[in-house]
Scaffold this motif. Structure first.
Motif, PDB file in Angstrom:
ATOM      1  N   TYR A 172      78.116 101.641  79.588  1.00 53.18           N
ATOM      2  CA  TYR A 172      79.122 102.331  78.644  1.00 53.18           C
ATOM      3  C   TYR A 172      78.232 103.459  78.009  1.00 53.18           C
ATOM      4  O   TYR A 172      77.178 103.307  77.503  1.00 53.18           O
ATOM      5  CB  TYR A 172      79.789 101.396  77.778  1.00 53.18           C
ATOM      6  N   ASP A 230      79.303 106.287  74.791  1.00 51.12           N
ATOM      7  CA  ASP A 230      80.281 106.725  74.150  1.00 51.12           C
ATOM      8  C   ASP A 230      81.521 105.873  74.114  1.00 51.12           C
ATOM      9  O   ASP A 230      82.460 106.762  74.045  1.00 51.12           O
ATOM     10  CB  ASP A 230      80.497 108.362  74.244  1.00 51.12           C
ATOM     11  N   GLY A 263      73.127 105.305  77.285  1.00 46.31           N
ATOM     12  CA  GLY A 263      74.249 104.358  77.086  1.00 46.31           C
ATOM     13  C   GLY A 263      73.920 102.887  76.708  1.00 46.31           C
ATOM     14  O   GLY A 263      72.484 102.520  76.477  1.00 46.31           O
ATOM     15  N   PHE A 264      74.630 101.938  77.345  1.00 44.17           N
ATOM     16  CA  PHE A 264      74.214 100.736  77.153  1.00 44.17           C
ATOM     17  C   PHE A 264      74.732  99.752  78.321  1.00 44.17           C
ATOM     18  O   PHE A 264      75.876 100.225  78.912  1.00 44.17           O
ATOM     19  CB  PHE A 264      74.230  99.797  75.777  1.00 44.17           C
ATOM     20  N   TRP A 315      76.317  96.338  79.870  1.00 46.57           N
ATOM     21  CA  TRP A 315      76.887  94.730  79.381  1.00 46.57           C
ATOM     22  C   TRP A 315      77.051  94.134  80.766  1.00 46.57           C
ATOM     23  O   TRP A 315      77.914  94.432  81.655  1.00 46.57           O
ATOM     24  CB  TRP A 315      78.279  95.052  78.660  1.00 46.57           C
ATOM     25  N   ASN A 361      69.869  98.774  73.921  1.00 49.29           N
ATOM     26  CA  ASN A 361      70.921  99.159  74.963  1.00 49.29           C
ATOM     27  C   ASN A 361      71.338  98.345  75.883  1.00 49.29           C
ATOM     28  O   ASN A 361      71.677  98.649  77.131  1.00 49.29           O
ATOM     29  CB  ASN A 361      69.866 100.424  75.766  1.00 49.29           C
ATOM     30  N   ALA A 409      82.015 102.324  71.256  1.00 52.56           N
ATOM     31  CA  ALA A 409      81.033 103.012  71.080  1.00 52.56           C
ATOM     32  C   ALA A 409      80.194 102.573  69.962  1.00 52.56           C
ATOM     33  O   ALA A 409      78.801 103.236  69.909  1.00 52.56           O
ATOM     34  CB  ALA A 409      81.866 104.459  70.549  1.00 52.56           C
ATOM     35  N   ARG A 410      80.124 101.601  69.290  1.00 55.45           N
ATOM     36  CA  ARG A 410      79.224 101.004  68.202  1.00 55.45           C
ATOM     37  C   ARG A 410      78.181 100.204  68.788  1.00 55.45           C
ATOM     38  O   ARG A 410      77.122  99.857  68.317  1.00 55.45           O
ATOM     39  CB  ARG A 410      79.981  99.972  67.445  1.00 55.45           C
ATOM     40  N   GLY A 411      78.162 100.136  70.567  1.00 52.63           N
ATOM     41  CA  GLY A 411      77.018  99.710  71.022  1.00 52.63           C
ATOM     42  C   GLY A 411      77.152  98.106  71.285  1.00 52.63           C
ATOM     43  O   GLY A 411      78.024  97.454  70.888  1.00 52.63           O
ATOM     44  N   PRO A 412      76.031  97.768  71.580  1.00 51.35           N
ATOM     45  CA  PRO A 412      75.852  96.252  71.726  1.00 51.35           C
ATOM     46  C   PRO A 412      76.357  95.203  70.586  1.00 51.35           C
ATOM     47  O   PRO A 412      76.768  94.306  70.977  1.00 51.35           O
ATOM     48  CB  PRO A 412      74.262  95.958  72.280  1.00 51.35           C
TER      49      PRO A 412
END
Length: 342
Positions: A9, A11, A33-34, A36, A108, A136-139
Motif C-alpha cells: 500500500y 498513500d 509504502g508498507f 500488509w 513499513n 494512509a496512516r500506515g501500519p
C-alpha cells in the motif's frame, strides 16, 4: 497455503498484490509504502522467512508459532508485537469460542498471524481499502482497524452471555439441579473473556502514549490517537459489562446456595415433624396397650383354673377382681395422661 492475502500500500491505496512472500519483499523495496501480510497458522519456514526480512525478534516469532498466549503488547526494538484474543458466541452450543491473533507492527509492515477462524480480517482489509485516508496512516492505522474489529466482535459475545444469565435467573427458582453447574461453566467463560479484554486497556493506553511522543504537529498521529481513544472507550465499556455479568453470576450462585439450604431446611423440618407425629402416635399406642394389659394380666391369672385358688371360693372375689382391674387401668391412665402420652 497459509498466506491469506498480502499487498503493498502506498498513500492508502493497494499498488501491488505479490503472489509470494519473496515477491512481496521485492515489491516493497520497489514501491515503498508498507506491506500488509495476512497468515493463517503458518509453518515455521514461512514465519522465519518473514522474520528474517523484517527483523522480527525470535521470542515473538516463537510465541506466534506456538500460540496459546495471553493478550499482551510488547516492544522489540522498532517493532510492536501484540497478541489479541478474539471471541465469538456459538448459539448452537451456547459457548464462547476464543481465538488468537498475533500482530507484528513495524514502520513499513504489519504481519497478522491468525490461529482461529475469527476475526474475519478480510472484512477489515476491504473496509480500509474503501477508506484510503485511514489506510494512509500506515501500519498503525491497520493495527487500529484490526483491534477495532476485535472489540466490535465482543458485543455479540456479551449479548449471548447476558441471555445465558437471564435464563439462569429463570432457572434459579425452578429447583433445576443443573443450575449450579451451568453457573460454574458460564463463570469460567466470563473469566476467560475478562482475561482477553482487560489487557486491551493497557495496550491502547501504551500505543496512544507512543503516538503522543511524535508531537502535536503530526496530524496522522493525532488522528490515530483519537481513533484509539474511541476504541479504548469501547474496551472500557466491554470490560465493565463483563465485570457486571461476573458479579451477577456470583450473586446467582449465592442465591442458589441459599435456596438449596432453604429446601434442605424445609425437608429436615418436614421429616422432623413427621418423626414427632410418629412418636406421639407411638406413645398413645403404647399407653393404651399398657392400660389394656392390666386387666388382661388379672384375667389371665384367674383363668389358669387351678383347684387351690382361695379367691375363687370367696363370694366377693368377682367384684374384687373387677375393681382391681379398673383401679389398675385407671391408675395407668392417670400416669400416662399426666406425662402427655394420652
Amino acid at each position: 497455503m497459509t498466506v491469506i492475502d498480502n499487498a503493498i500500500y502506498v498513500d492508502g491505496r493497494r499498488v501491488d498484490t505479490p503472489p509470494t512472500l519473496d515477491a512481496t519483499f521485492d515489491a516493497l523495496e520497489q514501491h515503498g509504502g508498507f506491506a500488509w501480510i495476512g497468515l493463517y497458522r503458518p509453518d515455521a519456514g514461512e514465519l522465519d522467512l518473514v522474520a528474517d526480512e523484517f527483523g522480527l525478534h525470535a521470542l515473538a516469532v516463537e510465541d506466534a508459532l506456538s500460540g496459546h498466549q495471553r493478550a499482551k503488547l510488547e516492544r522489540y526494538g522498532d517493532t510492536l508485537f501484540a497478541v489479541l484474543r478474539p471471541a465469538r458466541y456459538l448459539d448452537e452450543t451456547e459457548k464462547v469460542e476464543f481465538g488468537e491473533l498475533h500482530l507484528f507492527v513495524g514502520a513499513n509492515f504489519i504481519v497478522a498471524v491468525r490461529h482461529a477462524e475469527s476475526p474475519h480480517l478480510g472484512q477489515v482489509r476491504h473496509r480500509l481499502e474503501a477508506s484510503p485516508d485511514l489506510l494512509a496512516r500506515g501500519p498503525l492505522g491497520v493495527f487500529y482497524a484490526i483491534v477495532d474489529q476485535v472489540v466490535d466482535d465482543y458485543e455479540p459475545v456479551l449479548e449471548g452471555l447476558e441471555n445465558d444469565v437471564d435464563e439462569i435467573e429463570e432457572q434459579l427458582f425452578s429447583g433445576d439441579a443443573a443450575v449450579p453447574r451451568r453457573i460454574y461453566d458460564l463463570s469460567g467463560e466470563v473469566m476467560e473473556f475478562q482475561r482477553a479484554t482487560k489487557p486491551l486497556v493497557q495496550m491502547m493506553t501504551a500505543v496512544r502514549a507512543e503516538l503522543e511522543d511524535r508531537g502535536k504537529d503530526d496530524e496522522v498521529a493525532l488522528e490515530l490517537r483519537r481513533s484509539l481513544r474511541d476504541v479504548l472507550d469501547h474496551v472500557l465499556r466491554v470490560v465493565e459489562k463483563a465485570g457486571e455479568i461476573r458479579e451477577t453470576l456470583q450473586n446467582a450462585l449465592a442465591v442458589n446456595a441459599t435456596l438449596v439450604a432453604q429446601r434442605q431446611n424445609d425437608e429436615t423440618q418436614r421429616l422432623t415433624e413427621a418423626s414427632l407425629a410418629q412418636t406421639v402416635q407411638t406413645k398413645k399406642i403404647s399407653s393404651w396397650a399398657a392400660i389394656i394389659f392390666a386387666p388382661s394380666l388379672i384375667t389371665g391369672i384367674y383363668g389358669m383354673n387351678f383347684h387351690y385358688m382361695p379367691e375363687l371360693a370367696l363370694p366377693w372375689g368377682y367384684p374384687a377382681a373387677l375393681l382391681l382391674m379398673f383401679a389398675f387401668g385407671f391408675g395407668l391412665y392417670r400416669v400416662f395422661k399426666k406425662r402427655n402420652w394420652l
